[in-house]
Design an enzyme around this catalytic site. Structure first.
Site, PDB file in Angstrom:
ATOM      1  N   HIS A  57      49.962  27.875  21.693  1.00  0.00           N
ATOM      2  CA  HIS A  57      48.940  27.391  22.628  1.00  0.00           C
ATOM      3  C   HIS A  57      48.263  28.540  23.361  1.00  0.00           C
ATOM      4  CE1 HIS A  57      50.544  23.392  21.830  1.00  0.00           C
ATOM      5  NE2 HIS A  57      49.442  22.920  22.376  1.00  0.00           N
ATOM      6  N   LYS A 103      57.247  15.682  25.352  1.00  0.00           N
ATOM      7  CA  LYS A 103      58.058  14.916  26.300  1.00  0.00           C
ATOM      8  C   LYS A 103      57.751  15.336  27.727  1.00  0.00           C
ATOM      9  CE  LYS A 103      62.164  17.825  26.541  1.00  0.00           C
ATOM     10  NZ  LYS A 103      63.286  18.008  27.442  1.00  0.00           N
TER      11      LYS A 103
END
Lengths: 312, 193
Positions: free
Chosen positions: B36, B100
């Site tokens: 990322h 999550k």
């Protein structure tokens, strides 16, 4: 400290030490394998009980269903229950005539081997360079708490605590004006409930809290993790703390955060609290959050390294 | 139980609602912290993410008889990608993010604006989720990022998740945080000094 031999040479290390470390080495690996792949029965019982309280076809029940399925699958496949095999925390009592350095080195080499076997993920990173040497052995890893005792056997316990739940741990310094917590048991209760609220689903709940009232910043956190070595169904010998534990668990389960933060009735499976003395100037409440993948095991081990019985 | 099958078109994604229980079948790409940041720093992703799914996961992958096999593959905490995710959704046309713990406002707004959803897998359920991964198709950046951080191209079948941020601006995380916060205030008011 940084270099770890590829091939463990524990027998050579042990030659003059009085520790039969080859056997102990195998035992350490077995303790790691069992801890990483099987949850202790007392934890499974709590998860099963929590699952029953979730409404049928709800998201909470869905999450608990996947969790119980995962527990079964990991055991059958002898594979890590969670891919984050966590901080490797050993709590070792050893016969005082044995050599602590050999025991520590045996544990480190067993960790490297267990990593090679896939019971542990390559999970330890140099904080300055970002490099991962792939062995899980380095400064601070594994964490070894060794204590000599007069008994003739070892008591070796292991906790694998993943990063998700470790990140939502919290330490409060009372008084805390943000949550209106004073230096009394009511203040402690507010800290505990606030920590659950802040964690939401991020700690992979339903969780279990280890809490220490008092101590300094370091001993508080250390001791809060040791609370997680207690069995789920035990009772705190101090009636005031026993009451606090129950009240906190019950109140947390009214928050509606539920499994994984999906909403539901099971937010917290238990709270374990102890108290250490503190300085008059300090009042810390240190909280360690353990995820549902509550990997702890332990064994009573004879001086020659043979496992006599499992402790959980 | 809703079945979400490839291709992951905007229509299919917009039809999902917060709280839906979903099983995914198709291709997903793992991507976590290093990837990322690397994309955010201006590097082009080595795969097309258009109508794609990114999974915040550092899997345990081993080579068995010359083939990669995923042996554990639960989600990792997503919030660490919050600074980067919205930009990647916008620039590359991502349709879903699996992870999550939920994500923040930037991601929620990007999901609504560009037609993306956040899908919550059950944290810690490494084995159940690994079972849903039927094949490792290929891997990118293995040398550069290391195994847990590499981009693994995975073919999944009935991969179980819950929609916790939909493409209509709703976030289950935000809603539960608000309701639990209200409840906490109520409990606090009953705690005696």
């Amino acid at each position: 400290m940084n270099s770890t031999p590829d091939v463990p040479d524990v027998q050579a290390v042990a030659a003059s030490s009085g520790v039969s470390s080859s056997k102990l080495y195998e035992t350490f690996i077995e303790v790691i394998r069992k801890t990483s792949t099987e949850l202790p029965q007392d934890v499974i019982d709590c998860i099963e009980a929590g699952k029953k309280t979730e409404e049928k076809d709800s998201r909470g029940a869905y999450a608990m269903g996947i969790i119980t399925q995962n527990i079964g699958l990991a055991k059958v496949k002898s594979q890590p229950l969670c891919q984050d095999t966590g901080s490797i925390l050993f709590y070792i009592h050893y016969p005082s005539h044995l050599d602590a350095e050999v025991i520590s080195e045996t544990a480190r080499q067993a960790v490297a081997e267990a990593t090679k076997k896939g019971y542990l993920r390559q999970n330890s990173v140099d904080s300055l360079t970002g490099k991962n040497n792939g062995t899980n052995v380095g400064p601070g890893s594994p964490t070894l708490h060794l204590e000599p005792w007069k008994k003739s056997h070892f008591d070796i316990r292991l906790m694998l605590k993943g990063g998700g739940c470790e990140n939502v741990g919290a330490q409060y310094s009372l008084p805390d004006t943000r949550i209106g917590a004073g230096r009394d048991i009511s203040g402690v209760k507010k800290c505990i409930l606030d920590a659950v609220q802040q964690a939401q689903g991020k700690g992979c709940g339903p969780g279990v809290l280890g809490v220490t009232i008092g101590g300094d910043r370091a001993t508080g956190y250390l001791s809060s993790k040791e609370q997680l070595l207690r069995k789920m169904n035990d009772t705190n010998p101090n009636p005031e703390l026993a009451k606090l534990e129950k009240e906190c668990t019950d109140a947390a389960n009214e928050l509606g955060i539920g499994p994984m933060g999906f909403g539901g009735k099971t937010t917290l499976m238990g709270t374990k609290v102890n108290a250490l003395n503190r300085l008059p100037a300090s009042f810390f409440v240190s909280i360690s959050y353990m995820c549902w993948a509550y990997r702890r095991q332990g064994a009573e081990i004879s001086a020659d390294g043979t496992i006599q019985k499992w402790l959980y | 139980m809703i079945q979400l099958q490839a291709p992951f078109t905007e229509d299919k994604i917009r039809a999902l609602k917060t709280g839906d229980m979903v099983e995914i079948t198709g291709v997903v790409f793992t991507g976590r912290d290093a990837v990322h940041k690397w994309i955010h720093d201006g590097n082009e992703p080595p795969v097309s993410l258009k109508d794609g799914i990114i999974y915040h996961c550092g899997p345990v992958v081993v080579k068995q008889e010359g083939k990669w096999v995923v042996t554990a593959a639960g989600p990792t905490t997503s919030i660490r990608e919050e600074p980067y995710q919205a930009g990647i959704i916008e620039k590359y046309g991502l349709r879903a993010v699996i992870g999550k713990g939920g994500m923040g406002e930037k991601t929620r707004l990007a999901c609504a604006k560009f037609g993306c959803v956040y899908l919550h897998a059950v944290g810690g359920a490494a084995q159940v989720l690994a079972e849903a991964i039927k094949e490792v198709e290929t891997v990118y950046g293995l040398e550069q990022f290391g195994s847990p951080e590499a981009i693994w191209q995975l073919r999944v079948e009935k991969f179980p998740v819950v929609v916790t941020i939909d493409a209509h601006g709703r976030s289950l995380h935000k809603e539960i945080e608000a309701s639990s916060s209200e409840k906490l205030a109520e409990i606090f008011s009953t705690i005696k000094k």
